[in-house]
Design a protein around this motif. Structure first.
Motif, short mmCIF file in Angstrom:
data_model
loop_
_atom_site.label_atom_id
_atom_site.label_comp_id
_atom_site.label_asym_id
_atom_site.label_seq_id
_atom_site.Cartn_x
_atom_site.Cartn_y
_atom_site.Cartn_z
N HIS A 89 2.28 30.11 -13.41
CA HIS A 89 3.63 29.76 -13.85
C HIS A 89 3.78 28.30 -14.23
CE1 HIS A 89 3.96 28.56 -9.62
NE2 HIS A 89 4.96 27.79 -10.01
N ASP A 90 3.00 27.40 -13.67
CA ASP A 90 3.12 25.97 -13.96
C ASP A 90 2.03 25.43 -14.88
OD1 ASP A 90 5.46 24.98 -12.88
OD2 ASP A 90 4.59 24.53 -10.93
N VAL A 91 1.36 26.30 -15.62
CA VAL A 91 0.27 25.86 -16.49
C VAL A 91 0.75 24.82 -17.50
CG1 VAL A 91 0.49 27.70 -18.22
CG2 VAL A 91 -1.73 26.67 -17.81
N GLY A 92 2.03 24.83 -17.84
CA GLY A 92 2.58 23.87 -18.80
C GLY A 92 2.60 22.44 -18.30
N LYS A 93 2.33 22.23 -17.01
CA LYS A 93 2.27 20.86 -16.49
C LYS A 93 1.12 20.07 -17.12
CE LYS A 93 5.00 21.21 -12.37
NZ LYS A 93 5.07 21.13 -10.92
N ILE A 94 0.23 20.75 -17.80
CA ILE A 94 -0.82 20.07 -18.58
C ILE A 94 -0.17 19.11 -19.57
CG2 ILE A 94 -2.48 20.47 -20.45
CD1 ILE A 94 -3.44 22.93 -18.93
N ALA A 95 1.01 19.45 -20.07
CA ALA A 95 1.69 18.66 -21.10
C ALA A 95 2.52 17.50 -20.53
CB ALA A 95 2.59 19.57 -21.94
N VAL A 96 2.60 17.40 -19.22
CA VAL A 96 3.42 16.35 -18.59
C VAL A 96 2.54 15.13 -18.31
CG1 VAL A 96 4.86 15.79 -16.59
CG2 VAL A 96 4.92 18.10 -17.56
N PRO A 97 3.00 13.95 -18.66
CA PRO A 97 2.19 12.74 -18.41
C PRO A 97 1.84 12.57 -16.94
CG PRO A 97 4.08 12.24 -19.81
CD PRO A 97 4.27 13.64 -19.32
N ASP A 98 0.62 12.07 -16.70
CA ASP A 98 0.14 11.84 -15.34
C ASP A 98 1.09 10.98 -14.52
OD1 ASP A 98 -2.08 13.17 -16.21
OD2 ASP A 98 -3.41 11.43 -16.13
N ALA A 99 1.60 9.93 -15.13
CA ALA A 99 2.47 9.00 -14.40
C ALA A 99 3.71 9.70 -13.86
CB ALA A 99 2.87 7.84 -15.30
N VAL A 100 4.18 10.70 -14.57
CA VAL A 100 5.36 11.44 -14.11
C VAL A 100 4.96 12.41 -12.99
CG1 VAL A 100 7.16 13.07 -14.81
CG2 VAL A 100 6.52 11.19 -16.33
N LEU A 101 3.86 13.13 -13.18
CA LEU A 101 3.41 14.08 -12.16
C LEU A 101 3.08 13.38 -10.83
CD1 LEU A 101 1.04 16.49 -14.12
CD2 LEU A 101 3.31 16.99 -13.22
N GLN A 102 2.55 12.19 -10.90
CA GLN A 102 2.08 11.50 -9.71
C GLN A 102 3.10 10.53 -9.11
OE1 GLN A 102 -1.85 9.83 -10.17
NE2 GLN A 102 -2.36 11.37 -11.70
N LYS A 103 4.24 10.40 -9.74
CA LYS A 103 5.20 9.40 -9.28
C LYS A 103 5.76 9.76 -7.90
CE LYS A 103 9.50 7.03 -10.26
NZ LYS A 103 10.62 6.87 -11.17
N PRO A 104 5.63 8.85 -6.96
CA PRO A 104 6.29 9.08 -5.68
C PRO A 104 7.77 8.76 -5.80
CG PRO A 104 5.12 6.99 -5.64
CD PRO A 104 4.85 7.63 -6.99
N GLY A 105 8.59 9.51 -5.13
CA GLY A 105 10.02 9.21 -5.16
C GLY A 105 10.75 9.87 -6.30
N LYS A 106 11.99 9.47 -6.47
CA LYS A 106 12.91 10.07 -7.44
C LYS A 106 12.52 9.73 -8.88
CE LYS A 106 17.90 10.43 -8.22
NZ LYS A 106 18.01 11.86 -8.27
N LEU A 107 12.62 10.72 -9.74
CA LEU A 107 12.35 10.53 -11.16
C LEU A 107 13.59 9.98 -11.86
CD1 LEU A 107 10.55 13.90 -12.00
CD2 LEU A 107 9.47 11.69 -11.54
#
Length: 181
Positions: free
Chosen positions: A67-85
């Protein structure tokens, strides 16, 4: 034929995991080993309780895996960010359902899994994304994955990571998709 299908599915999942693990360590530590198999397992259990066919149960389980295969398209910095986006970062996260659907569109045997990617962040009250669907306009299998995903929010997922919550193994090994461990 079923064994060949499952072997191909396993290869797709392993390729996704290899790419995402190389992309960021959070994915490997948290998502691949803990949350995704848990979502797949509970999705399968609910489908069994609903009396769905073995084929549909397998589909729901595979939808829970991809279901989350689309996270490939999300930048690393966003996926790995600690805390609130920030709002801008959250907008980048919100592309992953449609990105996942586009990825699966190119693999014919994965077409039944597209709704799991596309609708797993829709909310019954219409507050979800990407389409703001309401109630029964959200396919039931996607609603199952969404509810489990929501239930396994950061606190529960972190407890699973730490080993302080244990998930009962499937009653019968034949019920599991081989990739889900």
């Amino acid at each position: 034929e079923d064994a060949a299908f499952m072997a191909t599915f396993d290869t797709v999942c392993q390729s996704f995991d290899a790419y995402m693990t190389d992309k960021n360590t959070w994915y490997n530590a948290h998502y691949s080993g803990v949350k995704r198999p848990t979502i797949a397992y509970f999705s399968m259990e609910i489908a069994q309780e609903l009396g769905w066919t073995p084929e549909k149960i397998k589909e729901v389980q595979m939808g829970g895996v991809l279901h989350d295969v689309g996270k490939i398209a999300v930048p690393d910095a966003v996926l790995q960010k600690p805390g609130k986006l920030t709002d801008e970062e959250y907008a980048k996260i919100k592309i992953h359902p449609e990105a996942g659907a586009r990825i699966l569109q190119d693999v014919e045997f994965l077409h039944p899994l597209i709704p799991y990617c596309l609708y797993h962040h829709e909310r019954y009250d219409g507050s979800g994304y990407p389409n703001g669907l309401v109630a029964d306009h959200i396919p039931l299998p996607a609603r199952i994955v969404e509810r489990i995903n929501e239930m396994l929010g950061p606190q529960v997922a972190n407890a699973l990571d730490a080993g302080s919550i244990h998930v009962q193994a499937p009653r019968d090994a034949d019920q599991r998709v081989s990739y889900v461990s």
